[in-house]
Design a protein around this motif. Structure first.
Motif, PDB file in Angstrom:
ATOM      1  N   ALA A 150      25.767  27.691  30.919  1.00  0.00           N
ATOM      2  CA  ALA A 150      26.460  26.775  30.012  1.00  0.00           C
ATOM      3  C   ALA A 150      27.520  25.976  30.756  1.00  0.00           C
ATOM      4  O   ALA A 150      27.756  24.801  30.452  1.00  0.00           O
ATOM      5  CB  ALA A 150      27.092  27.555  28.862  1.00  0.00           C
ATOM      6  N   GLY A 151      28.161  26.600  31.734  1.00  0.00           N
ATOM      7  CA  GLY A 151      29.188  25.921  32.516  1.00  0.00           C
ATOM      8  C   GLY A 151      28.675  24.687  33.233  1.00  0.00           C
ATOM      9  O   GLY A 151      29.441  23.753  33.513  1.00  0.00           O
ATOM     10  N   MET A 152      27.383  24.664  33.522  1.00  0.00           N
ATOM     11  CA  MET A 152      26.796  23.516  34.220  1.00  0.00           C
ATOM     12  C   MET A 152      26.891  22.235  33.388  1.00  0.00           C
ATOM     13  O   MET A 152      26.937  21.135  33.938  1.00  0.00           O
ATOM     14  CB  MET A 152      25.327  23.794  34.555  1.00  0.00           C
ATOM     15  CG  MET A 152      25.134  24.828  35.634  1.00  0.00           C
ATOM     16  SD  MET A 152      23.388  25.147  35.929  1.00  0.00           S
ATOM     17  CE  MET A 152      23.465  25.871  37.578  1.00  0.00           C
ATOM     18  N   VAL A 153      26.915  22.379  32.073  1.00  0.00           N
ATOM     19  CA  VAL A 153      26.987  21.191  31.206  1.00  0.00           C
ATOM     20  C   VAL A 153      28.328  20.490  31.401  1.00  0.00           C
ATOM     21  O   VAL A 153      28.388  19.275  31.622  1.00  0.00           O
ATOM     22  CB  VAL A 153      26.773  21.572  29.729  1.00  0.00           C
ATOM     23  CG1 VAL A 153      26.918  20.342  28.840  1.00  0.00           C
ATOM     24  CG2 VAL A 153      25.400  22.215  29.542  1.00  0.00           C
ATOM     25  N   GLY A 154      29.402  21.256  31.341  1.00  0.00           N
ATOM     26  CA  GLY A 154      30.723  20.684  31.569  1.00  0.00           C
ATOM     27  C   GLY A 154      30.851  20.103  32.968  1.00  0.00           C
ATOM     28  O   GLY A 154      31.479  19.050  33.174  1.00  0.00           O
ATOM     29  N   MET A 155      30.252  20.780  33.955  1.00  0.00           N
ATOM     30  CA  MET A 155      30.310  20.304  35.334  1.00  0.00           C
ATOM     31  C   MET A 155      29.630  18.941  35.467  1.00  0.00           C
ATOM     32  O   MET A 155      30.197  17.998  36.044  1.00  0.00           O
ATOM     33  CB  MET A 155      29.638  21.325  36.262  1.00  0.00           C
ATOM     34  CG  MET A 155      29.728  20.965  37.731  1.00  0.00           C
ATOM     35  SD  MET A 155      28.887  22.166  38.806  1.00  0.00           S
ATOM     36  CE  MET A 155      29.916  23.610  38.590  1.00  0.00           C
ATOM     37  N   ALA A 156      28.423  18.821  34.927  1.00  0.00           N
ATOM     38  CA  ALA A 156      27.676  17.565  35.047  1.00  0.00           C
ATOM     39  C   ALA A 156      28.386  16.429  34.326  1.00  0.00           C
ATOM     40  O   ALA A 156      28.405  15.290  34.801  1.00  0.00           O
ATOM     41  CB  ALA A 156      26.264  17.739  34.491  1.00  0.00           C
ATOM     42  N   ARG A 157      28.977  16.725  33.182  1.00  0.00           N
ATOM     43  CA  ARG A 157      29.631  15.665  32.403  1.00  0.00           C
ATOM     44  C   ARG A 157      30.938  15.209  33.055  1.00  0.00           C
ATOM     45  O   ARG A 157      31.241  14.012  33.080  1.00  0.00           O
ATOM     46  CB  ARG A 157      29.822  16.136  30.958  1.00  0.00           C
ATOM     47  CG  ARG A 157      28.466  16.202  30.267  1.00  0.00           C
ATOM     48  CD  ARG A 157      28.467  16.687  28.854  1.00  0.00           C
ATOM     49  NE  ARG A 157      27.118  16.468  28.290  1.00  0.00           N
ATOM     50  CZ  ARG A 157      26.673  16.968  27.156  1.00  0.00           C
ATOM     51  NH1 ARG A 157      27.467  17.738  26.425  1.00  0.00           N
ATOM     52  NH2 ARG A 157      25.454  16.708  26.734  1.00  0.00           N
ATOM     53  N   SER A 158      31.681  16.135  33.614  1.00  0.00           N
ATOM     54  CA  SER A 158      32.900  15.746  34.335  1.00  0.00           C
ATOM     55  C   SER A 158      32.542  14.986  35.609  1.00  0.00           C
ATOM     56  O   SER A 158      33.205  14.010  35.972  1.00  0.00           O
ATOM     57  CB  SER A 158      33.739  16.982  34.669  1.00  0.00           C
ATOM     58  OG  SER A 158      34.233  17.572  33.479  1.00  0.00           O
ATOM     59  N   LEU A 159      31.486  15.431  36.272  1.00  0.00           N
ATOM     60  CA  LEU A 159      31.010  14.751  37.478  1.00  0.00           C
ATOM     61  C   LEU A 159      30.588  13.318  37.158  1.00  0.00           C
ATOM     62  O   LEU A 159      30.885  12.380  37.899  1.00  0.00           O
ATOM     63  CB  LEU A 159      29.829  15.527  38.071  1.00  0.00           C
ATOM     64  CG  LEU A 159      29.404  15.212  39.499  1.00  0.00           C
ATOM     65  CD1 LEU A 159      30.526  15.530  40.476  1.00  0.00           C
ATOM     66  CD2 LEU A 159      28.161  16.015  39.860  1.00  0.00           C
ATOM     67  N   THR A 160      29.921  13.153  36.022  1.00  0.00           N
ATOM     68  CA  THR A 160      29.505  11.819  35.589  1.00  0.00           C
ATOM     69  C   THR A 160      30.721  10.914  35.389  1.00  0.00           C
ATOM     70  O   THR A 160      30.719   9.745  35.808  1.00  0.00           O
ATOM     71  CB  THR A 160      28.698  11.926  34.270  1.00  0.00           C
ATOM     72  OG1 THR A 160      27.446  12.560  34.552  1.00  0.00           O
ATOM     73  CG2 THR A 160      28.433  10.555  33.670  1.00  0.00           C
ATOM     74  N   ARG A 161      31.766  11.438  34.781  1.00  0.00           N
ATOM     75  CA  ARG A 161      32.965  10.632  34.547  1.00  0.00           C
ATOM     76  C   ARG A 161      33.685  10.294  35.856  1.00  0.00           C
ATOM     77  O   ARG A 161      34.267   9.218  35.997  1.00  0.00           O
ATOM     78  CB  ARG A 161      33.911  11.345  33.584  1.00  0.00           C
ATOM     79  CG  ARG A 161      33.314  11.482  32.183  1.00  0.00           C
ATOM     80  CD  ARG A 161      34.335  11.828  31.137  1.00  0.00           C
ATOM     81  NE  ARG A 161      33.719  12.058  29.843  1.00  0.00           N
ATOM     82  CZ  ARG A 161      33.373  11.105  28.979  1.00  0.00           C
ATOM     83  NH1 ARG A 161      33.573   9.836  29.293  1.00  0.00           N
ATOM     84  NH2 ARG A 161      32.822  11.416  27.820  1.00  0.00           N
ATOM     85  N   GLU A 162      33.635  11.206  36.818  1.00  0.00           N
ATOM     86  CA  GLU A 162      34.290  10.946  38.102  1.00  0.00           C
ATOM     87  C   GLU A 162      33.504   9.984  38.988  1.00  0.00           C
ATOM     88  O   GLU A 162      34.079   9.113  39.637  1.00  0.00           O
ATOM     89  CB  GLU A 162      34.490  12.265  38.864  1.00  0.00           C
ATOM     90  CG  GLU A 162      35.640  13.100  38.362  1.00  0.00           C
ATOM     91  CD  GLU A 162      36.010  14.218  39.327  1.00  0.00           C
ATOM     92  OE1 GLU A 162      35.848  14.053  40.557  1.00  0.00           O
ATOM     93  OE2 GLU A 162      36.445  15.279  38.837  1.00  0.00           O
ATOM     94  N   LEU A 163      32.178  10.163  39.030  1.00  0.00           N
ATOM     95  CA  LEU A 163      31.373   9.460  40.038  1.00  0.00           C
ATOM     96  C   LEU A 163      30.379   8.454  39.469  1.00  0.00           C
ATOM     97  O   LEU A 163      29.642   7.822  40.220  1.00  0.00           O
ATOM     98  CB  LEU A 163      30.607  10.488  40.898  1.00  0.00           C
ATOM     99  CG  LEU A 163      31.442  11.568  41.586  1.00  0.00           C
ATOM    100  CD1 LEU A 163      30.557  12.463  42.433  1.00  0.00           C
ATOM    101  CD2 LEU A 163      32.538  10.955  42.444  1.00  0.00           C
ATOM    102  N   GLY A 164      30.365   8.303  38.153  1.00  0.00           N
ATOM    103  CA  GLY A 164      29.380   7.429  37.523  1.00  0.00           C
ATOM    104  C   GLY A 164      29.416   5.992  38.010  1.00  0.00           C
ATOM    105  O   GLY A 164      28.378   5.321  38.105  1.00  0.00           O
ATOM    106  N   SER A 165      30.605   5.498  38.363  1.00  0.00           N
ATOM    107  CA  SER A 165      30.723   4.103  38.793  1.00  0.00           C
ATOM    108  C   SER A 165      30.254   3.902  40.232  1.00  0.00           C
ATOM    109  O   SER A 165      30.184   2.769  40.712  1.00  0.00           O
ATOM    110  CB  SER A 165      32.179   3.635  38.667  1.00  0.00           C
ATOM    111  OG  SER A 165      33.010   4.379  39.543  1.00  0.00           O
ATOM    112  N   ARG A 166      29.911   5.007  40.920  1.00  0.00           N
ATOM    113  CA  ARG A 166      29.461   4.917  42.317  1.00  0.00           C
ATOM    114  C   ARG A 166      27.937   4.950  42.432  1.00  0.00           C
ATOM    115  O   ARG A 166      27.401   5.166  43.522  1.00  0.00           O
ATOM    116  CB  ARG A 166      30.019   6.085  43.138  1.00  0.00           C
ATOM    117  CG  ARG A 166      31.512   6.283  43.074  1.00  0.00           C
ATOM    118  CD  ARG A 166      32.269   5.232  43.873  1.00  0.00           C
ATOM    119  NE  ARG A 166      33.696   5.531  43.893  1.00  0.00           N
ATOM    120  CZ  ARG A 166      34.334   6.073  44.927  1.00  0.00           C
ATOM    121  NH1 ARG A 166      33.682   6.389  46.015  1.00  0.00           N
ATOM    122  NH2 ARG A 166      35.631   6.291  44.864  1.00  0.00           N
TER     123      ARG A 166
END
Length: 239
Positions: A150-166
């Protein structure tokens, strides 16, 4: 197959089950594929095997350096390495809990962090975290495993917010019951119980999970990030 567009792909825990099927799927796509493994193993021709332990950052760094030297910076990371240690809550020691978290969730963090450096420089990348329907559905005896997945969901979503513009995407795949070596150890009684809850009326083949991972990593899925994709024959819908 377009060899000119071959990407550097790394699959952790890629020597068996879903990981091995995923490595083969990318290989068929013409990509340069590497896998990490912990114990000696036979790998298909064309797949680079690097020994690594996802609970050890130095081990991961060494593995990445080997892959980068052979194939270039990792552009597609599939964080698949995982363990299970099922026990009912009152029998589960703290070490039983933290060891599963350290491999499955913190292990994913370690490889994602190492891969993201190269992806940020390239301004492109695909991260796919291999979770499980247990993350949202739960399972008796899997408080450690379900929490880690379940923790992977939060990880992927935070990662998306950090790196999505790259130009980097991060998504979670949630397989249902898959016919792998690990599943062969499940009793016939439990298999029948699982099967009763799957509308498709059958279990998944590893290749069916691998093809969705490959697609999520393609240009066609460039605008999908922070998503949770169940591949479970309809078993978890509504959860």
């Amino acid at each position: 197959m377009n060899m000119a567009a071959a990407r550097s792909v790394l699959v952790t825990g890629g020597n068996r089950g879903i990981g091995l099927a995923t490595a083969k799927a990318f290989l068929e796509n013409g990509d340069k594929v590497a896998v990490t493994y912990r114990s000696e193993t036979e790998l298909p021709d064309g797949v680079l095997g690097v020994r690594a332990d996802v609970t050890d950052s130095e081990s991961i760094d060494a593995a990445f350096k080997e892959v980068e030297a052979a194939h270039g910076p990792v552009e597609v990371l599939v964080a698949n390495a995982g363990i299970a240690n099922d026990k009912l809550l009152l029998r589960m020691s703290e070490e039983d809990f933290t060891s599963v978290l350290d491999t499955n969730l913190t292990g994913a963090f370690r490889v994602v962090k190492r891969a993201s450096k190269g992806m940020m420089k390239m301004r492109r990348g695909r991260v796919v975290l291999v979770s499980s329907v247990s993350a949202i559905y739960g399972a008796a005896g899997q408080i450690n495993y379900s929490a880690s997945k379940a923790g992977m969901v939060g990880m992927a979503r935070s990662l998306t917010r950090e790196l999505g513009s790259r130009g980097i995407t991060a998504n979670v795949i949630m397989p249902g019951v898959v016919k792998t070596d690990m599943f062969n150890e499940v009793s016939d009684e439990m298999q029948a119980h699982y099967l009763a809850g799957i509308p498709a009326g059958r279990f998944a083949e590893p290749e069916e999970i691998a093809r969705v991972i490959r697609w999520l990593s393609s240009d066609e899925a460039a605008y999908i990030s922070g998503a949770v994709i169940p591949v479970d024959g309809g078993g978890s819908m509504g959860h």
